[in-house]
Scaffold this motif. Structure first.
Motif, short mmCIF file in Angstrom:
data_model
loop_
_atom_site.label_atom_id
_atom_site.label_comp_id
_atom_site.label_asym_id
_atom_site.label_seq_id
_atom_site.Cartn_x
_atom_site.Cartn_y
_atom_site.Cartn_z
N THR A 1 0.85 -1.19 0.00
CA THR A 1 0.00 0.00 0.00
C THR A 1 0.88 1.24 0.00
O THR A 1 2.02 1.19 0.47
CB THR A 1 -0.92 0.03 1.24
OG1 THR A 1 -1.73 1.22 1.20
CG2 THR A 1 -0.13 0.01 2.53
N ASN A 2 0.37 2.33 -0.57
CA ASN A 2 1.13 3.58 -0.53
C ASN A 2 0.71 4.45 0.63
O ASN A 2 1.08 5.61 0.72
CB ASN A 2 0.99 4.33 -1.85
CG ASN A 2 -0.43 4.84 -2.11
OD1 ASN A 2 -1.36 4.53 -1.35
ND2 ASN A 2 -0.61 5.60 -3.17
N THR A 3 -0.08 3.87 1.55
CA THR A 3 -0.54 4.62 2.73
C THR A 3 0.28 4.25 3.96
O THR A 3 0.97 3.24 3.98
CB THR A 3 -2.02 4.32 3.03
OG1 THR A 3 -2.14 2.94 3.41
CG2 THR A 3 -2.89 4.58 1.82
N SER A 4 0.17 5.09 4.96
CA SER A 4 0.79 4.81 6.26
C SER A 4 -0.28 4.31 7.21
O SER A 4 -1.36 4.90 7.29
CB SER A 4 1.44 6.07 6.84
OG SER A 4 2.42 6.58 5.97
N PRO A 5 -0.02 3.23 7.94
CA PRO A 5 -1.05 2.70 8.84
C PRO A 5 -1.24 3.58 10.07
O PRO A 5 -0.30 4.17 10.58
CB PRO A 5 -0.49 1.33 9.23
CG PRO A 5 1.00 1.49 9.12
CD PRO A 5 1.21 2.42 7.96
N PHE A 6 -2.49 3.65 10.51
CA PHE A 6 -2.79 4.33 11.75
C PHE A 6 -2.75 3.30 12.88
O PHE A 6 -3.29 2.21 12.76
CB PHE A 6 -4.18 4.97 11.67
CG PHE A 6 -4.64 5.58 12.96
CD1 PHE A 6 -4.20 6.83 13.34
CD2 PHE A 6 -5.52 4.89 13.79
CE1 PHE A 6 -4.63 7.40 14.53
CE2 PHE A 6 -5.95 5.45 14.98
CZ PHE A 6 -5.50 6.70 15.35
N ASN A 7 -2.11 3.64 13.99
CA ASN A 7 -2.07 2.76 15.15
C ASN A 7 -1.47 1.39 14.82
O ASN A 7 -1.90 0.36 15.34
CB ASN A 7 -3.48 2.59 15.73
CG ASN A 7 -3.46 2.11 17.16
OD1 ASN A 7 -2.50 2.36 17.89
ND2 ASN A 7 -4.51 1.42 17.59
N THR A 8 -0.50 1.40 13.89
CA THR A 8 0.27 0.19 13.51
C THR A 8 -0.58 -0.97 12.99
O THR A 8 -0.19 -2.12 13.04
CB THR A 8 1.14 -0.33 14.69
OG1 THR A 8 0.29 -0.87 15.72
CG2 THR A 8 2.03 0.75 15.24
N THR A 9 -1.77 -0.71 12.46
CA THR A 9 -2.55 -1.80 11.88
C THR A 9 -1.86 -2.29 10.61
O THR A 9 -1.59 -1.51 9.71
CB THR A 9 -3.98 -1.34 11.53
OG1 THR A 9 -3.89 -0.18 10.68
CG2 THR A 9 -4.77 -1.00 12.77
N PRO A 10 -1.59 -3.59 10.49
CA PRO A 10 -0.88 -4.10 9.31
C PRO A 10 -1.82 -4.28 8.13
O PRO A 10 -3.01 -4.58 8.29
CB PRO A 10 -0.36 -5.46 9.79
CG PRO A 10 -1.35 -5.90 10.83
CD PRO A 10 -1.80 -4.63 11.52
N SER B 1 -11.87 7.76 1.20
CA SER B 1 -12.83 7.67 2.30
C SER B 1 -14.11 8.40 1.94
O SER B 1 -14.16 9.17 0.97
CB SER B 1 -12.24 8.26 3.58
OG SER B 1 -12.23 9.67 3.52
N SER B 2 -15.14 8.16 2.72
CA SER B 2 -16.43 8.81 2.46
C SER B 2 -16.48 10.24 2.97
O SER B 2 -17.52 10.91 2.85
CB SER B 2 -17.56 8.00 3.10
OG SER B 2 -17.67 6.75 2.48
N GLY B 3 -15.41 10.71 3.55
CA GLY B 3 -15.40 12.09 4.01
C GLY B 3 -14.43 12.38 5.14
O GLY B 3 -14.18 13.54 5.45
N GLY B 4 -13.88 11.35 5.76
CA GLY B 4 -12.95 11.57 6.86
C GLY B 4 -11.54 11.85 6.37
O GLY B 4 -11.27 11.86 5.17
N ASN B 5 -10.63 12.09 7.31
CA ASN B 5 -9.24 12.37 6.94
C ASN B 5 -8.37 11.12 7.04
O ASN B 5 -7.14 11.20 6.98
CB ASN B 5 -8.66 13.49 7.81
CG ASN B 5 -8.77 13.16 9.29
OD1 ASN B 5 -9.10 12.04 9.68
ND2 ASN B 5 -8.50 14.16 10.13
N SER B 6 -9.00 9.96 7.18
CA SER B 6 -8.29 8.68 7.12
C SER B 6 -9.18 7.72 6.33
O SER B 6 -10.28 8.08 5.90
CB SER B 6 -8.00 8.14 8.52
OG SER B 6 -9.21 7.94 9.24
#
Length: 216
Positions: A39-48, A175-180
């Motif tokens: 993925t080209n994203t960074s995980p939030f809260n270390t979720t793999p 996303s449907s509107g959030g910032n993550s």
């Protein structure tokens, strides 16, 4: 002295080839094995990213080879929370790549989204398929908007893509509107290519034409 081909063996072999060639179109879509690889994203809260294909929290067994219609009829749901079982990206959009393990004819992508109350749930997304993991050359097979369940457990949603051959699948979503961006699980369905069976049938055909009997 003339040479004649063993016609009985030829007929059996040609029948086998026709049956093998018919597998791709005649067989219904089945669940495919798939592994999240990039993925080209960074995980939030270390979720793999592996959470997207670990099948944890699913209400029933996700087994490759199971008929898709039969599987969906069981109403498979995902019971876990996004942090525990899904993937949460720190960005509102991104790409997610999956390896199906071999070349297949992809027909469906299955998404378990997060709940409708989450503004960062998966919204619009497109699906591409490629024969290479770098997606240097790929085909767009569908553009969709994911739905969402009102609460956990969340339901599966199957998206019918354009039937296309390939091994690697890329989902590009926002996303449907959030910032993550959050969703729970991804599955795939299609028809595995009968390449090995076809090669075996062709080999038998060659043997049949080489096998001649002498007639006085």
């Amino acid at each position: 002295m003339t040479r004649r081909i063993d016609t009985r063996l030829v007929k059996i072999t040609l029948t086998s080839i026709l049956l093998v060639l018919g597998l791709g179109s005649a067989h219904a879509a089945v669940l495919l094995h798939g592994v999240a690889i990039a993925t080209n994203t960074s995980p939030f809260n270390t979720t793999p990213i592996s959470n997207l294909t670990n099948r944890a929290g699913l209400s029933g067994s996700y087994t490759a080879g199971t008929d898709l219609v039969t599987y969906l009829a069981t109403n498979p749901t995902e019971a876990g929370t996004a942090v525990a079982n899904g993937y949460v990206a720190s960005q509102a959009s991104g790409t997610f790549d999956f390896d199906l393990g071999s070349v297949v004819t992809l027909s469906h992508v299955i998404i378990w989204n997060t709940t409708s109350g989450a503004s960062n749930r998966l919204g619009a997304f497109e699906v591409r398929i490629s024969n290479t993991s770098d997606f240097a050359s790929s085909a767009l097979v569908g553009s969709f908007t994911a739905g969402a369940s009102s609460a956990f457990p969340v339901a599966a949603e199957a998206f019918d893509v354009t039937d296309t051959l390939g091994r690697y699948v890329r989902i590009s979503g926002t996303s449907s509107g959030g910032n993550s961006l959050t969703f729970m699980e991804v599955g795939f369905a299609g028809v595995p290519e009968p390449s090995s069976a076809l090669l075996a049938a062709i080999s038998l055909a060659g043997a049949a034409f080489r096998r001649k009997r002498v007639v006085n």
